[in-house]
Design an enzyme around this catalytic site. Sequence first.
Site, PDB file in Angstrom:
ATOM      1  CD1 TRP A 192      -2.573   1.774   0.512  1.00 16.83           C
ATOM      2  CD2 TRP A 192      -1.920   1.917   2.643  1.00 16.83           C
ATOM      3  NE1 TRP A 192      -3.224   2.843   1.074  1.00 16.83           N
ATOM      4  CE2 TRP A 192      -2.839   2.954   2.380  1.00 16.83           C
ATOM      5  CE3 TRP A 192      -1.370   1.812   3.926  1.00 16.83           C
ATOM      6  CZ2 TRP A 192      -3.232   3.873   3.354  1.00 16.83           C
ATOM      7  CZ3 TRP A 192      -1.765   2.717   4.885  1.00 16.83           C
ATOM      8  CH2 TRP A 192      -2.685   3.733   4.595  1.00 16.83           C
ATOM      9  CG  ASP A 273      -2.507  -2.535   7.183  1.00 16.60           C
ATOM     10  OD1 ASP A 273      -3.601  -2.371   7.762  1.00 16.60           O
ATOM     11  OD2 ASP A 273      -2.083  -1.768   6.307  1.00 16.60           O
ATOM     12  CE  LYS A 309     -10.621   0.667   1.553  1.00 18.03           C
ATOM     13  NZ  LYS A 309      -9.752   1.352   2.517  1.00 18.03           N
TER      14      LYS A 309
END
Length: 464
Positions: A192, A273, A309
């Site tokens: 990311w 993560d 999300k």
Amino acid sequence: MASTMLSLSSASAIASSSLAPQHNRPLGGSDHAAVWGKNKSNSFMKTKSRGRITMAIAVNVSRFEGITMAPPDPILGVSEAFRADTHEMKLNLGVGAYRTEELQPYVLNVVKKAENLMLERGENKEYLPIEGLAAFNKVTAELLFGADNPVIEQKRVATVQGLSGTGSLRLAAALIERYFPGAKVIISSPTWGNHKNIFNDARVPWSEYCYYDPKTVGLDFDGMISDIKAAPEGSFVLLHGCAHNPTGIDPTPEQWATIADVIEEKNHIPFFDVAYQGFASGSLDEDASSVRLFAARGMELLVAQSYSKNLGLYAERIGAINVLCSSADAATRVKSQLKRLARPMYSNPPVHGARVVANIVGSTALFNEWKEEMEMMAGRIKSVRQKLFDSLSGKDKSGKDWSFILKQIGMFSFTGLNTAQSDNMTSKWHVYMTKDGRISLAGLSSAKCEYLADAIIDSFHNVK
């Protein structure tokens, strides 16, 4: 202070100009910094010399002249360019945010119900404690590890509410910098886009381990294991709990077990993560299986969480940092230092998103409704993933194997397109995406799958 001299041929010329600022001819470093007749030191002087009037205008030069313009964010900048495009077929596949089939933002029905509960209760807006909302911290650790997990019962998890995933990662990075000086974080290549920024700003050294194999558009597992073994003992290994961003390529359960073996052998510290729990497969438990595997081995680890999300709480900035320790005493001390680090950063976290999560997970009815909505969102992404694969396979007569699209998981797909090909996607086809070839399937509708397939095929075969 710098000054600029203006000479005018007559007083009438001064009057006609009305002393208006000339924006196309800035004076010194700032077009608004001129001081007309107010500065006592040489701000406005008149002298007669051969019929001319001379004026000295004092202009401040900014102390920030040395600050250069920062480049646009590689992900968020995509949305800015998309908004400026007027083409009817334009697609924003850059930012990872869920969209409906009509490509509109979606607020979960269960979130609306949780917010209505908050209104009915008349809850106030008082400051939260530094560590955040206690009810949120409790349920978020239980969601991650499992409510009946011994690590919860033994109070070995230090949980602090953070500013979504980014803020939680940043807080963990500060902990590493302060209490593990010189320790390195190793990050997947690619990863990311914000991971490296976070560790750079926290002054934590990092390096990369192999992850993506461009030849197979799959996982370079041998390279990954080799690099983890080669890392200095006691390194933090940053792992994506599920739905790896940007590739969408996850290790198999057997590969996860091998990764855990190597990390244990090298005395490394796992650092997960987890940004997509429940959103990748549709199952909260399945998407947390990698973290629970490591916890079951008795390993100490860090986990950053985000609810952007899976609950669509993008703007609420709700997440947490969890540190699993070997004892309850260690967890208490770690939590105290996380709070100490958070205090000068942002003092205490926002309450709204935390109450939404706590209300939903704390109610059996709302929790079950949330799981149904997650399954619906994950299902829509799976369906457009399948349709994109079908469109690519049906349209591309070259014999290229596009099956990697189906092997990937979550909201992203790594297309294998290079920078030039990605640029062609945008300039010719009005498809906005990151330069590394990542697309967000959450921003794709079934109706536009064939259009996207045409764009990918053209860019792949006709641009090198």
